[in-house]
Each structure stands twice: as structure tokens, then as C-alpha cells.
Scaffold this motif. Structure first.
Motif, PDB file in Angstrom:
ATOM      1  N   GLY A 194       0.813  -1.210   0.000  1.00  0.00           N
ATOM      2  CA  GLY A 194       0.000   0.000   0.000  1.00  0.00           C
ATOM      3  C   GLY A 194       0.848   1.262   0.000  1.00  0.00           C
ATOM      4  N   LEU A 195       1.918   1.263   0.801  1.00  0.00           N
ATOM      5  CA  LEU A 195       2.824   2.413   0.810  1.00  0.00           C
ATOM      6  C   LEU A 195       3.498   2.590  -0.546  1.00  0.00           C
ATOM      7  N   LEU A 196       3.901   1.480  -1.162  1.00  0.00           N
ATOM      8  CA  LEU A 196       4.524   1.562  -2.491  1.00  0.00           C
ATOM      9  C   LEU A 196       3.539   2.097  -3.524  1.00  0.00           C
ATOM     10  N   ALA A 197       2.279   1.674  -3.435  1.00  0.00           N
ATOM     11  CA  ALA A 197       1.268   2.174  -4.370  1.00  0.00           C
ATOM     12  C   ALA A 197       1.057   3.677  -4.205  1.00  0.00           C
ATOM     13  N   TRP A 198       1.062   4.141  -2.950  1.00  0.00           N
ATOM     14  CA  TRP A 198       0.931   5.585  -2.715  1.00  0.00           C
ATOM     15  C   TRP A 198       2.116   6.349  -3.286  1.00  0.00           C
ATOM     16  N   LEU A 199       3.315   5.814  -3.126  1.00  0.00           N
ATOM     17  CA  LEU A 199       4.501   6.491  -3.659  1.00  0.00           C
ATOM     18  C   LEU A 199       4.464   6.557  -5.186  1.00  0.00           C
ATOM     19  N   VAL A 200       4.069   5.455  -5.817  1.00  0.00           N
ATOM     20  CA  VAL A 200       3.969   5.457  -7.280  1.00  0.00           C
ATOM     21  C   VAL A 200       2.891   6.427  -7.744  1.00  0.00           C
ATOM     22  N   GLY A 201       1.759   6.439  -7.039  1.00  0.00           N
ATOM     23  CA  GLY A 201       0.699   7.389  -7.395  1.00  0.00           C
ATOM     24  C   GLY A 201       1.137   8.830  -7.257  1.00  0.00           C
ATOM     25  N   ILE A 202       1.874   9.129  -6.194  1.00  0.00           N
ATOM     26  CA  ILE A 202       2.373  10.497  -6.008  1.00  0.00           C
ATOM     27  C   ILE A 202       3.353  10.870  -7.109  1.00  0.00           C
ATOM     28  N   LEU A 203       4.202   9.927  -7.514  1.00  0.00           N
ATOM     29  CA  LEU A 203       5.151  10.200  -8.597  1.00  0.00           C
ATOM     30  C   LEU A 203       4.435  10.522  -9.901  1.00  0.00           C
ATOM     31  N   PHE A 204       3.309   9.852 -10.152  1.00  0.00           N
ATOM     32  CA  PHE A 204       2.557  10.122 -11.373  1.00  0.00           C
ATOM     33  C   PHE A 204       1.784  11.431 -11.283  1.00  0.00           C
ATOM     34  N   VAL A 205       1.280  11.761 -10.107  1.00  0.00           N
ATOM     35  CA  VAL A 205       0.446  12.956  -9.957  1.00  0.00           C
ATOM     36  C   VAL A 205       1.290  14.212  -9.779  1.00  0.00           C
ATOM     37  N   LEU A 206       2.505  14.063  -9.254  1.00  0.00           N
ATOM     38  CA  LEU A 206       3.327  15.228  -8.940  1.00  0.00           C
ATOM     39  C   LEU A 206       3.582  16.130 -10.151  1.00  0.00           C
ATOM     40  N   PRO A 207       3.903  15.609 -11.357  1.00  0.00           N
ATOM     41  CA  PRO A 207       4.088  16.525 -12.497  1.00  0.00           C
ATOM     42  C   PRO A 207       2.832  17.322 -12.842  1.00  0.00           C
ATOM     43  N   VAL A 208       1.656  16.687 -12.699  1.00  0.00           N
ATOM     44  CA  VAL A 208       0.416  17.401 -12.986  1.00  0.00           C
ATOM     45  C   VAL A 208       0.182  18.504 -11.956  1.00  0.00           C
ATOM     46  N   VAL A 209       0.447  18.200 -10.689  1.00  0.00           N
ATOM     47  CA  VAL A 209       0.299  19.212  -9.637  1.00  0.00           C
ATOM     48  C   VAL A 209       1.280  20.360  -9.854  1.00  0.00           C
ATOM     49  N   TRP A 210       2.511  20.012 -10.249  1.00  0.00           N
ATOM     50  CA  TRP A 210       3.514  21.044 -10.503  1.00  0.00           C
ATOM     51  C   TRP A 210       3.114  21.914 -11.701  1.00  0.00           C
ATOM     52  N   MET A 211       2.559  21.305 -12.734  1.00  0.00           N
ATOM     53  CA  MET A 211       2.097  22.066 -13.886  1.00  0.00           C
ATOM     54  C   MET A 211       0.950  22.995 -13.503  1.00  0.00           C
ATOM     55  N   ALA A 212       0.023  22.507 -12.674  1.00  0.00           N
ATOM     56  CA  ALA A 212      -1.082  23.348 -12.230  1.00  0.00           C
ATOM     57  C   ALA A 212      -0.580  24.529 -11.404  1.00  0.00           C
ATOM     58  N   LEU A 213       0.401  24.281 -10.529  1.00  0.00           N
ATOM     59  CA  LEU A 213       0.947  25.367  -9.714  1.00  0.00           C
ATOM     60  C   LEU A 213       1.688  26.379 -10.579  1.00  0.00           C
ATOM     61  N   THR A 214       2.446  25.914 -11.549  1.00  0.00           N
ATOM     62  CA  THR A 214       3.194  26.826 -12.421  1.00  0.00           C
ATOM     63  C   THR A 214       2.262  27.665 -13.267  1.00  0.00           C
ATOM     64  N   SER A 215       1.096  27.121 -13.628  1.00  0.00           N
ATOM     65  CA  SER A 215       0.169  27.888 -14.458  1.00  0.00           C
ATOM     66  C   SER A 215      -0.375  29.113 -13.750  1.00  0.00           C
ATOM     67  N   PHE A 216      -0.302  29.152 -12.412  1.00  0.00           N
ATOM     68  CA  PHE A 216      -0.791  30.303 -11.654  1.00  0.00           C
ATOM     69  C   PHE A 216       0.333  31.266 -11.271  1.00  0.00           C
ATOM     70  N   HIS A 217       1.535  31.063 -11.815  1.00  0.00           N
ATOM     71  CA  HIS A 217       2.658  31.951 -11.557  1.00  0.00           C
ATOM     72  C   HIS A 217       2.860  32.894 -12.736  1.00  0.00           C
ATOM     73  N   SER A 218       3.541  33.971 -12.479  1.00  0.00           N
ATOM     74  CA  SER A 218       3.933  34.860 -13.563  1.00  0.00           C
ATOM     75  C   SER A 218       5.086  34.249 -14.332  1.00  0.00           C
ATOM     76  N   GLU A 219       5.368  34.794 -15.514  1.00  0.00           N
ATOM     77  CA  GLU A 219       6.446  34.241 -16.329  1.00  0.00           C
ATOM     78  C   GLU A 219       7.798  34.374 -15.628  1.00  0.00           C
ATOM     79  N   ALA A 220       8.002  35.478 -14.915  1.00  0.00           N
ATOM     80  CA  ALA A 220       9.271  35.673 -14.218  1.00  0.00           C
ATOM     81  C   ALA A 220       9.451  34.649 -13.101  1.00  0.00           C
TER      82      ALA A 220
END
Length: 298
Positions: free
Chosen positions: A34-60
Motif C-alpha cells: 500500500g505504501l509503495l502504491a501511494w509512492l507510485v501514485g504520487i510520482l505520477f500525480v506530482l508533475p500534474v500538480v507542478w504544472m497546475a501550480l506553475t500555471s498560476f505563476h507569472s512568467e518571471a
């Protein structure tokens, strides 16, 4: 003379473990998986979360290295995508992608359901050869057929036409749909079909009233996968369309300009273009899991 016997001393209770060692090992193994499944899921979701966060930042702030998590949030990237500051209108490409994906998925289902019925329930002769033929059509790289398709579209006046994409997406997704639905329809009880035929039901009625309700999870999973493949297709859309039939992925490439890569705008555009697929996936999540696992356990 009576003999007196002293009562025996009470024996101490034997301690019995509440859970056997095998159960404890199985519990620890389940917790580790179960812990391994959570880690793999976080690895897959993390780029999407990072992209969503970057979309709300300014270009600078989005261009800083390393990126700042505490940078102020803004909607400038989304304003640029929706053309608030005078940019290109994204709604025609989004509607083109939606129309091409929905129409091609509908055509795929109309063609794949009878084909899967003939290959699973009322099997034709040498049905395994037919299945291999469907699979062999996916062995040719898409780029290898790009030039013939382009010349055909140019000579017939189909360049920059949304219906050409509908035909191409239908032909590309049909083999996958037939393979998936063949396995799903194999789980349909033949006795129900024979009972319906004895009551006078014709083939269309059997497909719509008997087969389709039973195989609904598999049909939903096939529809979702075909919709995702059609929505995300870029090569044909980028080469065969221009302005009128441009799709959302082809429109997204326009944010990579000679001036550089505007990261916040690209992330905002990617988030908006990904929302229909994410919404469809969440809406049909239970059907997708049920359909993909249909027939896996006997």
C-alpha cells in the motif's frame, strides 16, 4: 481411616498469540504494498500538480531556477490562453477537438460492437486470423502513413477539414476497440442471447437490448480510451489542419514561439486542454476500472 488428598495446584493458562505469524507477515506485506502504491501514485500525480501550480505563476516566477513554491499567484497565464489580452481565440480548436473526438468515438462503437459480437459470441471462421489482422494494423508507425494521407487530402480537397480527422481517428481506434470489446463480449452469457432470439429478437435488438447493457462497463472503458486517444492526437492534426480544423493539441504548439518558451502560458494552456480528459476519466472511473478488469478473474 480416610486419606486426605491435597488439591492440585492450578496450572497457569497457556498464552496463545492472537494473530498467527503468517497473518502478521501478510499484514506487513499489505502495508508495504500500500505504501509503495501511494509512492507510485504520487510520482505520477506530482508533475500534474507542478504544472497546475506553475500555471498560476507569472512568467518571471515560473522561469526561476529552482522554481519558487511561495511565489505570488496570478491568472495572467489563463488570460493569455483565452485571448483576454488580444491573443488567439482558443474556442474553435477546443470545439474542433471535442467534435472530432465525440464523432470518431461514436463511429468506433457503431463499427466495433458488431465486429466484436462476430468474433466472440457468433464466431466467424478463422476468427483468430481476423484478430491478428486488426492487431497488425497497429504495427505500422503513424508517421509512415503521413505522406500518403497528406497527398490524398490535398488532391481531394480534404486539407484543413475536421471530417478527415474524424475518419482518421475512427480508423486508428477501431482495432483497439475491437480487441477490447471482444474480450468484454466473451463474458456475455450465450443463453440470454439464445433466449432473446427464440422470442423473435433480431440482431440489432440483441445488440442493443441484451449485449450492450451487460457489457456496459466494457463499452464505457472502450469509449473513454478512444476519446482520450482522439483528443490527444497531435501528428495528423498538426500536419493536416491549418486554421479552420485546428485542434487543441495543435493550438498548444503555437505557444512555443521564436521568442522562447513561455512556461506559465504553456502550463495554463495544458491545464485547460487536459480538463476534458481528466473530467471524463473521473466521471467514468468506476466503469473504467470495472471494464478493464472484466474477465480478469474467473
Amino acid at each position: 481411616m480416610t486419606s486426605l488428598t491435597t488439591p492440585a495446584a492450578p496450572t497457569a493458562p497457556v498464552s496463545v498469540s492472537a494473530t498467527p505469524p503468517g497473518a502478521r507477515r501478510a499484514r506487513r506485506r499489505g502495508a508495504a504494498l500500500g505504501l509503495l502504491a501511494w509512492l507510485v501514485g504520487i510520482l505520477f500525480v506530482l508533475p500534474v500538480v507542478w504544472m497546475a501550480l506553475t500555471s498560476f505563476h507569472s512568467e518571471a516566477d515560473a522561469a526561476t531556477n529552482p522554481p519558487s513554491l511561495t511565489a505570488p499567484l496570478t491568472l495572467d497565464g489563463y488570460r493569455e490562453f483565452f485571448g483576454v489580452n488580444g491573443g488567439a481565440d482558443p474556442w474553435p480548436p477546443l470545439l474542433n477537438s471535442l467534435g472530432a473526438s465525440l464523432f470518431s468515438t461514436a463511429f468506433v462503437l457503431v463499427l466495433a460492437l458488431p465486429a466484436a459480437y462476430a468474433l466472440s459470441i457468433r464466431r466467424v471462421r478463422k476468427w483468430t486470423d481476423v484478430m491478428f489482422f486488426f492487431l497488425s494494423t497497429k504495427m505500422l508507425p503513424v508517421v509512415a502513413g503521413l505522406l500518403p494521407v497528406y497527398l490524398f487530402a490535398k488532391n481531394t480537397g480534404f486539407l484543413d477539414n475536421i471530417w478527415l480527422l474524424v475518419i482518421l481517428y475512427t480508423s486508428m481506434n477501431l482495432p483497439i476497440a475491437v480487441w477490447m470489446m471482444q474480450s468484454f463480449l466473451s463474458e456475455v452469457p450465450v443463453a440470454l442471447i439464445e433466449a432473446a432470439q427464440m422470442d423473435g429478437a433480431k440482431l440489432p435488438t440483441v445488440l442493443l437490448r441484451v449485449v450492450a447493457p451487460i457489457a456496459a462497463p466494457g463499452i464505457a472503458a472502450t469509449s473513454l480510451i478512444c476519446f482520450i486517444f482522439s483528443w490527444n492526437e497531435l501528428l495528423f492534426a498538426n500536419v493536416l489542419t491549418g486554421v479552420v480544423a485546428q485542434t487543441a493539441p495543435a493550438f498548444l504548439t503555437g505557444f512555443v514561439t521564436s521568442q522562447g518558451l513561455f512556461l506559465a502560458q504553456v502550463c495554463a494552456a495544458s491545464m485547460v486542454i487536459s480538463l476534458p480528459v481528466l473530467a471524463a476519466g473521473f466521471a467514468a472511473q468506476d466503469k473504467l476500472v470495472q471494464g478493464l478488469s472484466l474477465g480478469a478473474v474467473k
